[in-house]
Design a protein around this motif. Structure first.
Motif, PDB file in Angstrom:
ATOM      1  N   GLY A 134       0.140   6.460  11.739  1.00  0.00           N
ATOM      2  CA  GLY A 134       0.598   8.083  12.420  1.00  0.00           C
ATOM      3  C   GLY A 134      -0.579   8.707  11.996  1.00  0.00           C
ATOM      4  O   GLY A 134      -1.102   8.580  10.978  1.00  0.00           O
ATOM      5  N   ALA A 135      -0.107   9.568  12.622  1.00  0.00           N
ATOM      6  CA  ALA A 135      -0.478  11.114  12.155  1.00  0.00           C
ATOM      7  C   ALA A 135      -0.290  11.258  10.765  1.00  0.00           C
ATOM      8  O   ALA A 135       0.630  12.750  10.822  1.00  0.00           O
ATOM      9  CB  ALA A 135      -0.941  11.904  13.600  1.00  0.00           C
ATOM     10  N   SER A 136      -0.985  10.682   9.162  1.00  0.00           N
ATOM     11  CA  SER A 136      -0.217  11.066   8.379  1.00  0.00           C
ATOM     12  C   SER A 136      -1.108  10.991   7.449  1.00  0.00           C
ATOM     13  O   SER A 136      -2.179  10.047   7.683  1.00  0.00           O
ATOM     14  CB  SER A 136       0.855   9.879   8.156  1.00  0.00           C
ATOM     15  OG  SER A 136       1.068  10.724   6.380  1.00  0.00           O
ATOM     16  N   LEU A 137      -1.191  11.401   6.245  1.00  0.00           N
ATOM     17  CA  LEU A 137      -1.798  11.735   5.227  1.00  0.00           C
ATOM     18  C   LEU A 137      -1.568  10.276   4.157  1.00  0.00           C
ATOM     19  O   LEU A 137      -1.946   9.722   3.844  1.00  0.00           O
ATOM     20  CB  LEU A 137      -2.144  12.339   3.843  1.00  0.00           C
ATOM     21  CG  LEU A 137      -2.634  14.529   4.137  1.00  0.00           C
ATOM     22  CD1 LEU A 137      -2.193  14.835   3.463  1.00  0.00           C
ATOM     23  CD2 LEU A 137      -3.849  13.821   4.690  1.00  0.00           C
ATOM     24  N   LYS A 138      -0.780   9.591   4.464  1.00  0.00           N
ATOM     25  CA  LYS A 138       0.302   8.334   3.817  1.00  0.00           C
ATOM     26  C   LYS A 138      -0.068   7.191   4.702  1.00  0.00           C
ATOM     27  O   LYS A 138      -0.385   7.096   5.512  1.00  0.00           O
ATOM     28  CB  LYS A 138       1.536   9.002   4.063  1.00  0.00           C
ATOM     29  CG  LYS A 138       2.271   9.774   2.605  1.00  0.00           C
ATOM     30  CD  LYS A 138       1.712   9.631   1.350  1.00  0.00           C
ATOM     31  CE  LYS A 138       2.299   8.574   0.797  1.00  0.00           C
ATOM     32  NZ  LYS A 138       2.161   8.361  -0.502  1.00  0.00           N
ATOM     33  N   VAL A 139      -0.335   6.341   3.258  1.00  0.00           N
ATOM     34  CA  VAL A 139      -0.825   5.245   4.024  1.00  0.00           C
ATOM     35  C   VAL A 139       0.192   4.454   3.282  1.00  0.00           C
ATOM     36  O   VAL A 139       0.240   4.220   1.845  1.00  0.00           O
ATOM     37  CB  VAL A 139      -2.435   4.496   3.670  1.00  0.00           C
ATOM     38  CG1 VAL A 139      -2.143   3.026   4.140  1.00  0.00           C
ATOM     39  CG2 VAL A 139      -3.306   5.839   4.261  1.00  0.00           C
ATOM     40  N   ASP A 140       1.507   3.663   4.040  1.00  0.00           N
ATOM     41  CA  ASP A 140       2.429   3.126   3.402  1.00  0.00           C
ATOM     42  C   ASP A 140       2.877   1.934   4.062  1.00  0.00           C
ATOM     43  O   ASP A 140       3.673   1.819   5.510  1.00  0.00           O
ATOM     44  CB  ASP A 140       3.899   4.578   3.288  1.00  0.00           C
ATOM     45  CG  ASP A 140       5.322   4.129   2.777  1.00  0.00           C
ATOM     46  OD1 ASP A 140       4.988   2.989   2.574  1.00  0.00           O
ATOM     47  OD2 ASP A 140       5.980   4.812   2.893  1.00  0.00           O
ATOM     48  N   VAL A 196       0.129  -1.364  -0.311  1.00  0.00           N
ATOM     49  CA  VAL A 196      -0.134   0.051   0.083  1.00  0.00           C
ATOM     50  C   VAL A 196       0.971   1.231  -0.096  1.00  0.00           C
ATOM     51  O   VAL A 196       1.697   1.403   0.698  1.00  0.00           O
ATOM     52  CB  VAL A 196      -0.972   0.313   1.077  1.00  0.00           C
ATOM     53  CG1 VAL A 196      -0.046   0.139   2.575  1.00  0.00           C
ATOM     54  CG2 VAL A 196      -1.733   0.767   1.467  1.00  0.00           C
ATOM     55  N   ASP A 197       0.462   2.235  -1.069  1.00  0.00           N
ATOM     56  CA  ASP A 197       1.638   3.418  -0.969  1.00  0.00           C
ATOM     57  C   ASP A 197       0.087   4.587  -1.914  1.00  0.00           C
ATOM     58  O   ASP A 197       0.228   4.766  -2.971  1.00  0.00           O
ATOM     59  CB  ASP A 197       2.226   3.475  -1.943  1.00  0.00           C
ATOM     60  CG  ASP A 197       3.417   4.451  -2.544  1.00  0.00           C
ATOM     61  OD1 ASP A 197       3.222   5.500  -1.193  1.00  0.00           O
ATOM     62  OD2 ASP A 197       3.949   4.853  -3.026  1.00  0.00           O
ATOM     63  N   TYR A 198      -0.602   4.933  -0.826  1.00  0.00           N
ATOM     64  CA  TYR A 198      -2.065   5.909  -1.042  1.00  0.00           C
ATOM     65  C   TYR A 198      -1.880   7.139  -0.029  1.00  0.00           C
ATOM     66  O   TYR A 198      -1.688   7.107   1.379  1.00  0.00           O
ATOM     67  CB  TYR A 198      -3.130   4.850  -0.434  1.00  0.00           C
ATOM     68  CG  TYR A 198      -4.652   4.669  -1.199  1.00  0.00           C
ATOM     69  CD1 TYR A 198      -4.598   5.514  -1.870  1.00  0.00           C
ATOM     70  CD2 TYR A 198      -5.168   5.895  -0.273  1.00  0.00           C
ATOM     71  CE1 TYR A 198      -6.431   5.868  -2.704  1.00  0.00           C
ATOM     72  CE2 TYR A 198      -6.304   6.465  -0.142  1.00  0.00           C
ATOM     73  CZ  TYR A 198      -7.078   6.121  -1.659  1.00  0.00           C
ATOM     74  OH  TYR A 198      -7.892   6.809  -1.684  1.00  0.00           O
ATOM     75  N   THR A 199      -2.476   7.584  -0.083  1.00  0.00           N
ATOM     76  CA  THR A 199      -2.568   9.683   0.242  1.00  0.00           C
ATOM     77  C   THR A 199      -4.180   9.407   0.846  1.00  0.00           C
ATOM     78  O   THR A 199      -5.000   9.252  -0.561  1.00  0.00           O
ATOM     79  CB  THR A 199      -2.300  10.583  -0.554  1.00  0.00           C
ATOM     80  OG1 THR A 199      -0.792  10.335  -1.250  1.00  0.00           O
ATOM     81  CG2 THR A 199      -2.803  11.715  -0.089  1.00  0.00           C
ATOM     82  N   LYS A 200      -4.401   9.203   1.588  1.00  0.00           N
ATOM     83  CA  LYS A 200      -5.904   9.330   2.654  1.00  0.00           C
ATOM     84  C   LYS A 200      -6.400  10.523   2.598  1.00  0.00           C
ATOM     85  O   LYS A 200      -5.714  11.526   2.591  1.00  0.00           O
ATOM     86  CB  LYS A 200      -6.003   8.244   3.940  1.00  0.00           C
ATOM     87  CG  LYS A 200      -5.323   8.474   4.792  1.00  0.00           C
ATOM     88  CD  LYS A 200      -5.368   7.779   6.022  1.00  0.00           C
ATOM     89  CE  LYS A 200      -4.873   7.960   6.878  1.00  0.00           C
ATOM     90  NZ  LYS A 200      -5.079   8.827   7.697  1.00  0.00           N
TER      91      LYS A 200
END
Length: 377
Positions: free
Chosen positions: A364-370, A294-298
């Motif tokens: 974590g507190a992030s837009l990234k799903v990685d 997964v390499d996605y921006t939520k």
């Protein structure tokens, strides 16, 4: 097997299955109590565990550190079910021929355990002291276990079998050499536990080979035998916790059992918490061993769980756990609830000894799903 059949060798009638471990698991997932009991001697009762209180026939156990209690805690957490029950029906110094005589008192209508749905039948350690030779031991023990099995079926209770906890008795203790010539671990393994394997086949019963698991734990874990089994016969707290984890791995079908090199990623069939499959990437050209990740921006910065897995390590040495991600510095993991930051694209997490591990991954507190996955080796 759901229909009656006959074993042509010995003409034993095989009763229809009432429940399986899978039935228990799905009952627990839907919030049912669905009690399972473990019926055996002091190694079930919990002698040598801290806070142990010897069981009383017909009454609920109060010992806090037995494998039954620890298993109940693990299952409740995994199934999100605070009413499921695992009953401790162990009695110190007892044997299978005695057990036959107290079945109604222990599991009948007046008992705290009257609603039991499945009974795991143990015994076999003390039984070797009743007989003069191996043939008598085998025949007497087998007859008693068959009586318990048949009683269970007569009460619409599903029996299953449990081989004995491993012990450290390679030879007869000097003071017992004349009177108890079969007081060795070999006699238990080669008589009582072979009887259980035969009866598991004869009656088409599920069997948990606790003897094999605990032998491997004594031999190959990094924990000293003094800490596991200080009196050479009864496991203490550490041993009972391990037995609970063994039983969890047998009862929870989502457990991933590993004994060597294993990759856990988004193509693993038993991961639990995850991401929507449309968030996944599956590149045509591989850059490493992970074929799906997964390499996605939520849409938000919320801390989100993106993978969880139950892993039971059943290896003869510690396994190195590594976690792999892409570029996000915010991705982190929890191992049995302990949070750990990932320091780079590949992070060595820990050396895992035998036992059960809950692996979780968060954004974590992030837009990234990685995240890519774990490797044990």
């Amino acid at each position: 097997m759901n229909t009656n059949s006959f074993n042509k060798t010995n003409a034993t009638r095989i009763p229809p299955k009432i429940f399986t471990f899978s039935d228990a698991w799905t009952e627990w997932l839907q919030g049912s109590k669905f009690p399972i009991a473990f019926f055996g001697d002091s190694t079930v009762d919990g002698a040598n565990t801290s806070g142990w209180v010897a069981n009383t026939i017909g009454l609920d156990s109060t010992s806090p550190n037995t494998f039954s209690k620890k298993l109940e805690e693990l299952l409740r957490q995994a199934a999100h079910n605070n009413i499921l029950r695992i009953y401790n029906s162990g009695f110190s110094g007892t044997n299978a021929s005695w057990a036959v005589t107290i079945l109604e008192m222990q599991f009948g209508a007046a008992s705290d355990y009257h609603d039991v749905q499945m009974i795991g039948i143990g015994f076999g350690i003390n039984d070797r002291l009743l007989y003069k030779n191996e043939k008598a031991y085998r025949d007497g023990f087998k007859a008693s276990i068959k009586q318990i099995i048949n009683w269970c079926y007569s009460k619409n209770i599903q029996p299953f079998l449990l081989t004995t906890q491993a012990i450290v008795e390679p030879g007869v203790k000097t003071e017992y050499a004349e009177d108890y010539k079969m007081r060795t671990s070999e006699h238990i393994a080669c008589i009582a536990n072979e009887v259980k394997r035969e009866l598991a086949e004869e009656y088409a019963l599920q069997l948990i080979d606790m003897n094999k698991y605990t032998e491997l734990f004594l031999q190959y874990s990094s924990i000293s035998t003094q800490r596991i089994i200080s009196d050479r016969l009864h496991f203490g707290d550490i041993g009972h916790q391990y037995e609970a984890e063994v039983l969890f791995s047998c009862l929870s079908p989502r457990t991933i059992v590993v004994d060597g090199y294993t990759k856990i990623d988004y193509s693993s069939q038993k991961i639990k918490d995850s991401v929507p499959d449309d968030w996944l990437s599956m590149p045509k050209v591989l850059t490493d061993c992970f074929k799906v990740y997964v390499d996605y921006t939520k849409a938000d910065m919320g801390d989100m769980i993106i993978m969880s897995a139950s892993v039971f390590v059943n290896a003869k040495r510690k396994l190195t756990l590594k976690a792999f991600r892409g570029s996000s510095p915010d991705t982190y993991v929890k191992i049995n609830g302990v949070p750990l930051r990932l320091t780079g694209s590949e992070t060595i997490i820990d050396q895992l000894d035998q036992g059960l591990y809950n692996l979780e991954v968060f954004t974590g507190a992030s837009l990234k799903v990685d995240f890519k996955g774990f490797i044990l080796e």
